[in-house]
Design a protein around this motif. Sequence first.
Motif, PDB file in Angstrom:
ATOM      1  N   LEU A  70       0.870  -1.182   0.000  1.00 50.82           N
ATOM      2  CA  LEU A  70       0.000   0.000   0.000  1.00 50.82           C
ATOM      3  C   LEU A  70       0.901   1.224   0.000  1.00 50.82           C
ATOM      4  O   LEU A  70       2.080   1.126   0.337  1.00 50.82           O
ATOM      5  CB  LEU A  70      -0.875   0.018   1.265  1.00 50.82           C
ATOM      6  CG  LEU A  70      -1.968  -1.058   1.374  1.00 50.82           C
ATOM      7  CD1 LEU A  70      -2.501  -1.119   2.797  1.00 50.82           C
ATOM      8  CD2 LEU A  70      -3.112  -0.802   0.408  1.00 50.82           C
ATOM      9  N   TYR A  71       0.351   2.352  -0.364  1.00 52.45           N
ATOM     10  CA  TYR A  71       1.132   3.583  -0.307  1.00 52.45           C
ATOM     11  C   TYR A  71       1.107   4.116   1.125  1.00 52.45           C
ATOM     12  O   TYR A  71       0.069   4.576   1.610  1.00 52.45           O
ATOM     13  CB  TYR A  71       0.564   4.621  -1.275  1.00 52.45           C
ATOM     14  CG  TYR A  71       0.745   4.234  -2.724  1.00 52.45           C
ATOM     15  CD1 TYR A  71       2.021   4.143  -3.279  1.00 52.45           C
ATOM     16  CD2 TYR A  71      -0.341   3.949  -3.534  1.00 52.45           C
ATOM     17  CE1 TYR A  71       2.199   3.788  -4.610  1.00 52.45           C
ATOM     18  CE2 TYR A  71      -0.172   3.590  -4.866  1.00 52.45           C
ATOM     19  CZ  TYR A  71       1.105   3.513  -5.386  1.00 52.45           C
ATOM     20  OH  TYR A  71       1.272   3.156  -6.701  1.00 52.45           O
ATOM     21  N   GLN A  73       2.275   6.729   2.482  1.00 56.38           N
ATOM     22  CA  GLN A  73       2.067   8.160   2.726  1.00 56.38           C
ATOM     23  C   GLN A  73       0.610   8.568   2.618  1.00 56.38           C
ATOM     24  O   GLN A  73       0.261   9.697   2.965  1.00 56.38           O
ATOM     25  CB  GLN A  73       2.933   9.003   1.772  1.00 56.38           C
ATOM     26  CG  GLN A  73       2.598   8.888   0.300  1.00 56.38           C
ATOM     27  CD  GLN A  73       3.411   7.821  -0.399  1.00 56.38           C
ATOM     28  OE1 GLN A  73       3.461   6.680   0.042  1.00 56.38           O
ATOM     29  NE2 GLN A  73       4.043   8.188  -1.511  1.00 56.38           N
ATOM     30  N   LEU A  74      -0.233   7.663   2.110  1.00 58.83           N
ATOM     31  CA  LEU A  74      -1.661   7.991   2.019  1.00 58.83           C
ATOM     32  C   LEU A  74      -2.354   7.647   3.334  1.00 58.83           C
ATOM     33  O   LEU A  74      -1.907   6.786   4.085  1.00 58.83           O
ATOM     34  CB  LEU A  74      -2.323   7.192   0.887  1.00 58.83           C
ATOM     35  CG  LEU A  74      -1.795   7.357  -0.537  1.00 58.83           C
ATOM     36  CD1 LEU A  74      -2.752   6.683  -1.523  1.00 58.83           C
ATOM     37  CD2 LEU A  74      -1.618   8.806  -0.905  1.00 58.83           C
ATOM     38  N   GLU A  90      -7.672   8.268   1.921  1.00 55.89           N
ATOM     39  CA  GLU A  90      -7.074   8.504   0.602  1.00 55.89           C
ATOM     40  C   GLU A  90      -6.886   7.192  -0.159  1.00 55.89           C
ATOM     41  O   GLU A  90      -6.986   7.170  -1.394  1.00 55.89           O
ATOM     42  CB  GLU A  90      -5.730   9.217   0.760  1.00 55.89           C
ATOM     43  CG  GLU A  90      -5.860  10.689   1.110  1.00 55.89           C
ATOM     44  CD  GLU A  90      -4.521  11.350   1.387  1.00 55.89           C
ATOM     45  OE1 GLU A  90      -4.339  12.518   1.021  1.00 55.89           O
ATOM     46  OE2 GLU A  90      -3.647  10.684   1.990  1.00 55.89           O
ATOM     47  N   THR A 146     -10.035   6.597  -1.707  1.00 60.79           N
ATOM     48  CA  THR A 146     -10.174   7.519  -2.849  1.00 60.79           C
ATOM     49  C   THR A 146      -9.415   6.968  -4.046  1.00 60.79           C
ATOM     50  O   THR A 146      -9.894   7.030  -5.184  1.00 60.79           O
ATOM     51  CB  THR A 146      -9.631   8.915  -2.489  1.00 60.79           C
ATOM     52  OG1 THR A 146     -10.308   9.372  -1.321  1.00 60.79           O
ATOM     53  CG2 THR A 146      -9.852   9.901  -3.617  1.00 60.79           C
ATOM     54  N   LEU A 147      -8.234   6.438  -3.774  1.00 60.06           N
ATOM     55  CA  LEU A 147      -7.446   5.787  -4.832  1.00 60.06           C
ATOM     56  C   LEU A 147      -8.283   4.692  -5.514  1.00 60.06           C
ATOM     57  O   LEU A 147      -8.349   4.618  -6.743  1.00 60.06           O
ATOM     58  CB  LEU A 147      -6.180   5.187  -4.224  1.00 60.06           C
ATOM     59  CG  LEU A 147      -5.184   4.391  -5.070  1.00 60.06           C
ATOM     60  CD1 LEU A 147      -3.817   4.419  -4.393  1.00 60.06           C
ATOM     61  CD2 LEU A 147      -5.572   2.944  -5.285  1.00 60.06           C
ATOM     62  N   LEU A 165      -9.489   4.927  -9.449  1.00 57.20           N
ATOM     63  CA  LEU A 165      -8.852   4.020 -10.406  1.00 57.20           C
ATOM     64  C   LEU A 165      -9.725   2.839 -10.828  1.00 57.20           C
ATOM     65  O   LEU A 165      -9.287   2.022 -11.620  1.00 57.20           O
ATOM     66  CB  LEU A 165      -7.525   3.486  -9.836  1.00 57.20           C
ATOM     67  CG  LEU A 165      -6.434   4.522  -9.541  1.00 57.20           C
ATOM     68  CD1 LEU A 165      -5.136   3.841  -9.154  1.00 57.20           C
ATOM     69  CD2 LEU A 165      -6.198   5.413 -10.746  1.00 57.20           C
ATOM     70  N   ASN A 166     -10.931   2.751 -10.262  1.00 54.49           N
ATOM     71  CA  ASN A 166     -11.778   1.612 -10.605  1.00 54.49           C
ATOM     72  C   ASN A 166     -13.186   2.065 -10.956  1.00 54.49           C
ATOM     73  O   ASN A 166     -13.895   2.608 -10.095  1.00 54.49           O
ATOM     74  CB  ASN A 166     -11.829   0.633  -9.423  1.00 54.49           C
ATOM     75  CG  ASN A 166     -10.469   0.057  -9.112  1.00 54.49           C
ATOM     76  OD1 ASN A 166      -9.910  -0.709  -9.880  1.00 54.49           O
ATOM     77  ND2 ASN A 166      -9.912   0.442  -7.973  1.00 54.49           N
ATOM     78  N   PRO A 167     -13.603   1.824 -12.186  1.00 53.93           N
ATOM     79  CA  PRO A 167     -14.937   2.280 -12.596  1.00 53.93           C
ATOM     80  C   PRO A 167     -16.062   1.596 -11.826  1.00 53.93           C
ATOM     81  O   PRO A 167     -17.114   2.200 -11.625  1.00 53.93           O
ATOM     82  CB  PRO A 167     -14.982   1.921 -14.092  1.00 53.93           C
ATOM     83  CG  PRO A 167     -13.892   0.925 -14.315  1.00 53.93           C
ATOM     84  CD  PRO A 167     -12.851   1.186 -13.284  1.00 53.93           C
ATOM     85  N   LEU A 169      -9.443  -2.824  -0.381  1.00 57.16           N
ATOM     86  CA  LEU A 169      -9.145  -2.209  -1.684  1.00 57.16           C
ATOM     87  C   LEU A 169      -9.465  -3.186  -2.816  1.00 57.16           C
ATOM     88  O   LEU A 169      -9.951  -2.788  -3.878  1.00 57.16           O
ATOM     89  CB  LEU A 169      -7.669  -1.802  -1.728  1.00 57.16           C
ATOM     90  CG  LEU A 169      -7.217  -0.874  -2.847  1.00 57.16           C
ATOM     91  CD1 LEU A 169      -7.997   0.423  -2.837  1.00 57.16           C
ATOM     92  CD2 LEU A 169      -5.722  -0.587  -2.731  1.00 57.16           C
ATOM     93  N   LYS A 188     -13.501  -3.290  -5.532  1.00 59.66           N
ATOM     94  CA  LYS A 188     -13.622  -3.330  -6.991  1.00 59.66           C
ATOM     95  C   LYS A 188     -14.797  -4.192  -7.435  1.00 59.66           C
ATOM     96  O   LYS A 188     -15.138  -4.205  -8.607  1.00 59.66           O
ATOM     97  CB  LYS A 188     -12.337  -3.922  -7.611  1.00 59.66           C
ATOM     98  CG  LYS A 188     -11.132  -3.043  -7.485  1.00 59.66           C
ATOM     99  CD  LYS A 188      -9.888  -3.736  -8.031  1.00 59.66           C
ATOM    100  CE  LYS A 188      -9.874  -3.797  -9.540  1.00 59.66           C
ATOM    101  NZ  LYS A 188      -8.624  -4.377 -10.067  1.00 59.66           N
TER     102      LYS A 188
END
Lengths: 233, 324
Positions: free
Chosen positions: B104-105, B107-108, B112, B115-116, B120-122, B159, B163
């Motif tokens: 995972l990132y 820093q997020l 967030e 939000t990612l 990034l996922n319709p 995450l 999706k």
Amino acid sequence: MWWLTLRLQRAELILLIALAIGITIPFVLTADQARLVQEQYAPRGFTEATCPGDWVTFPNGDSGCQWVPDHLYQVVDAWKMGLLGLPIAVAILLAIPVVMQLQLRTYRVAWTQSLTRGRWIVTHLALILVVGLAVTGGMILLMRWWPQDSFQYRWGPEGIDLPGIVNVGWFVFAVGLVLVLATVLRRPLIALVLAAVGFSVIRTGWTEIIRPRLIPPREETTAATGFLDQPGA
Amino acid sequence: MTDMKRDDVTGNGSAGDEVALHAAELGKRYGRRWALSGCDLAIPAGSVTALVGPNGAGKSTLLNLAAGLARPTAGSIRVLGLDPDREAAALLPRLGFVAQDHPLYGQLSVAETLTLGRKLNPGWDGALAEGRIRQIGLDPEQKVRKLSGGQQAQLALVLALGKRPDLLLLDEPLAALDPVARREAMGVLMDTVADAAETGRVATVVLSSHNVGDIERVCDHLVIVNGGRVIAAGPLDGFRDGHRRLVGPRATEREIAALGERAEIVRATHTDRQTTVLLRGPSPLGAPLAGDQWAEQPVPFEDVVIEYLSLGRDPVASDCREVA
């Protein structure tokens, strides 16, 4: 993808903006002084170099050479050093988020969303190039705006091409160098240090060894006038 | 595993008629080492399939190939009927993946990260993701890097689940969780499949795990991988109920061979005085092993799995078994 890219680059972008502002401020503040030097100096056909080396002056009316504020020279010299290192500094700063993703393998987060690898790299590269070109290009515009005719000799051989577009080319090269080293080495700190050292070596080698063989240096002789009237000269 | 037919894997057909993941002679080489080789596999759509194998067996490699994070060195793989490498744009929106180290990132923040997922996922299901975050008890404002390993694993799972994927690939996702969280996460996986069925979709889960108890509780199919090869595959019931163990005096090779004519011998081990045979199929007791000296024992599921895993260490016996 733009949201993620901008978010991952946020700290570096803020730092870069601060850096650009930090470079710009001294030039904005000294522009009037530099213009004064140029206006009083250029019409007489003098070049600043006609004044004695350590006794840095410019002609002013009938009184001969006058002191040019030392800080103008300091600013120009610092600017030269800064501009020489700017391409690699900007490239490293902007490439850090990509390099860290390669190191920590967090790129897999993006690659397993509904996003192809192609879009991931294109978006990152686009941001790096757009921002990097804006900063390096902006510096060139700043340099051209600042009345620097009287100070050009201070660029020396190593900085003679700085007012041109060449720094933009060096930036693109630096980005490529950083990303290639980071991809191959997968060790961010080592890659960034090697990129900085490699860039310096290549740029110095180009300026000192290769370029003189491709373009012979131009020799010019200028009559030394004006400074002889200076008291003590 | 050679010549595997879809029916061999789907067993009684309850898992559906489609194949979610199909590999043919799939191989992946890193340098000189083959992490996976000659892998033939078909995982039925709608199943919850467990990938079992020791560390370095090739499970992660198989999942990375399926997620398009690596390219095959040999053979081919199709996921939901698509090539993960060439048709990634069509496949990725339908695929959820949680890697072993649940990247995972850092820093997020948690919010967030969601939000990612949305950006990034319709097909992002924000309500599902946010509900799950509340259920886990994560602070949306907390930075990911400050979460514990277990919390990060849960967030990575959210995450992937957000999706609403048709295929969820999980590489040892629950190893970092405490038993309660693990049990809860397993329930979420089962709900995912059930919810999809209610809405007319078919959701498939493929997870690698070392926890045989979890696998037995949740999964309906099993794939055993060892030494870069698929050792056995089939419905979990076939592993759990279809095996028995015979223990008796030291048997000769001829006696073992005769036994093999009436039941499939998975593995036979010998000591100086005793022979233990794990076999699959109905009880074969009778000549030549008939007698009071032989005892037939039920085999716990975990023992069956371990016996199959032991096959991978024996190159002679490492051909794939299809367990119907």
